[in-house]
Design an enzyme around this catalytic site. Sequence first.
Site, short mmCIF file in Angstrom:
data_model
loop_
_atom_site.label_atom_id
_atom_site.label_comp_id
_atom_site.label_asym_id
_atom_site.label_seq_id
_atom_site.Cartn_x
_atom_site.Cartn_y
_atom_site.Cartn_z
N HIS A 94 66.89 58.76 48.02
CA HIS A 94 68.12 59.12 47.86
C HIS A 94 69.21 57.83 47.28
O HIS A 94 68.99 56.74 47.80
CB HIS A 94 68.67 60.07 48.70
CG HIS A 94 68.84 59.37 50.22
ND1 HIS A 94 67.65 58.95 50.83
CD2 HIS A 94 70.03 59.28 51.04
CE1 HIS A 94 68.11 58.59 52.19
NE2 HIS A 94 69.49 58.57 52.42
N HIS A 124 71.92 56.98 49.15
CA HIS A 124 72.82 56.19 50.12
C HIS A 124 72.34 54.76 49.97
O HIS A 124 71.21 54.26 50.07
CB HIS A 124 72.51 56.80 51.56
CG HIS A 124 73.33 57.98 51.69
ND1 HIS A 124 72.97 58.93 52.80
CD2 HIS A 124 74.33 58.69 51.11
CE1 HIS A 124 73.79 60.02 52.68
NE2 HIS A 124 74.42 59.88 51.73
N ASP A 183 72.04 52.39 52.37
CA ASP A 183 70.96 51.75 53.09
C ASP A 183 69.47 52.04 52.74
O ASP A 183 68.69 51.41 53.43
CB ASP A 183 71.13 52.26 54.71
CG ASP A 183 71.11 53.79 54.89
OD1 ASP A 183 71.49 54.66 53.95
OD2 ASP A 183 70.84 54.30 55.95
N HIS A 184 69.43 52.82 51.78
CA HIS A 184 68.12 53.15 51.12
C HIS A 184 67.94 52.58 49.52
O HIS A 184 67.05 52.08 49.02
CB HIS A 184 67.80 54.65 51.04
CG HIS A 184 67.84 55.22 52.33
ND1 HIS A 184 66.49 55.47 52.86
CD2 HIS A 184 68.49 55.61 53.22
CE1 HIS A 184 66.57 55.90 54.08
NE2 HIS A 184 67.99 56.12 54.37
N HIS A 216 70.60 66.59 52.66
CA HIS A 216 70.98 65.59 53.10
C HIS A 216 72.04 64.89 52.11
O HIS A 216 73.18 64.32 52.43
CB HIS A 216 70.09 64.33 53.42
CG HIS A 216 70.64 63.09 53.99
ND1 HIS A 216 71.23 63.13 55.19
CD2 HIS A 216 70.66 61.80 53.67
CE1 HIS A 216 71.56 61.58 55.63
NE2 HIS A 216 71.25 61.18 54.58
N ASP A 248 65.59 60.79 54.34
CA ASP A 248 66.25 61.07 55.58
C ASP A 248 66.41 62.70 55.42
O ASP A 248 67.44 63.15 56.00
CB ASP A 248 68.12 60.65 55.26
CG ASP A 248 68.08 58.88 55.65
OD1 ASP A 248 67.13 58.61 55.87
OD2 ASP A 248 69.23 58.61 55.58
N HIS A 301 63.92 56.53 59.05
CA HIS A 301 64.58 55.82 60.14
C HIS A 301 63.81 56.04 61.50
O HIS A 301 63.24 56.80 61.51
CB HIS A 301 66.09 56.38 60.49
CG HIS A 301 67.13 56.08 59.30
ND1 HIS A 301 68.10 54.98 59.56
CD2 HIS A 301 67.43 56.65 58.32
CE1 HIS A 301 68.78 55.04 58.37
NE2 HIS A 301 68.54 56.20 57.84
#
Length: 255
Positions: free
Chosen positions: A54, A56, A58-59, A108, A133, A171
Amino acid sequence: MKIVPVPVRQDNYAYLLIDEISKKAAAVDPFDVDKVVAAAENLGVQLVAGITTHHHFDHSGGNKVSRFPGVPIYGGSDKIPALTNLVKDQDEFTLGDIHVKCLATPCHTQDSICYHVTHAVNKGHPGGVFTGDTLFIAGCGRFFEGVGAEMDAALSYLGTLPSSTIVYNGHEYTDGNVAFAKTIEPENKALAKLDELVKNNKSTAGLTTIGEEKEWNVFMRLSNATVRKSAEVSPDASASAVMDALRERKNNFRG
């Protein structure tokens, strides 16, 4: 087929999806490109693709690093940096002899894609799913762009995969998820097994299966009487109402 977790940031996971026959690999959510490249070099594999669960940061944040010009980047929307191959539900592609099937799981984020991977030749690996996530071990992601009905649909969808499918989530949240699950289903004996797993392993990525998630993940057990009672919903509440109630409780959980 071999799947190697690569810890990045404080609690994120990137992964190397490796076709051991060709020695080629895809980097899944490679936020920290240096760490992912070092892991690939240590294993003697060539990075030939990027897979993003996705958008975001941090990905997807490692996608713009131009160390691999021409390498395809797969993902579910044009919000994903450096995207070259837009995928949707039920799309399929290959990495050597590895078969990748895309599963759309919006909630999400609306572009959340989980990737179910199996090997066409070597049947020794039971198959895995990169859940980003959406699904965590004993938990699920926050509903940033969706609602409970969507998360219920997403987790139910993942629940249709073979029970032996290994979960590779985004995570390391397992310790907190177990603590929360105990407040919802304190008598669930499956949680004792997961508790031991957490105590004995700093990293739990790749150590559990879809079948086990159905046994201990309260967000996949919405019809269970104890879960519904703990969620404090009406007896005739819909599954989505139970999901919303559980997520709200988890958002405020400080155990």
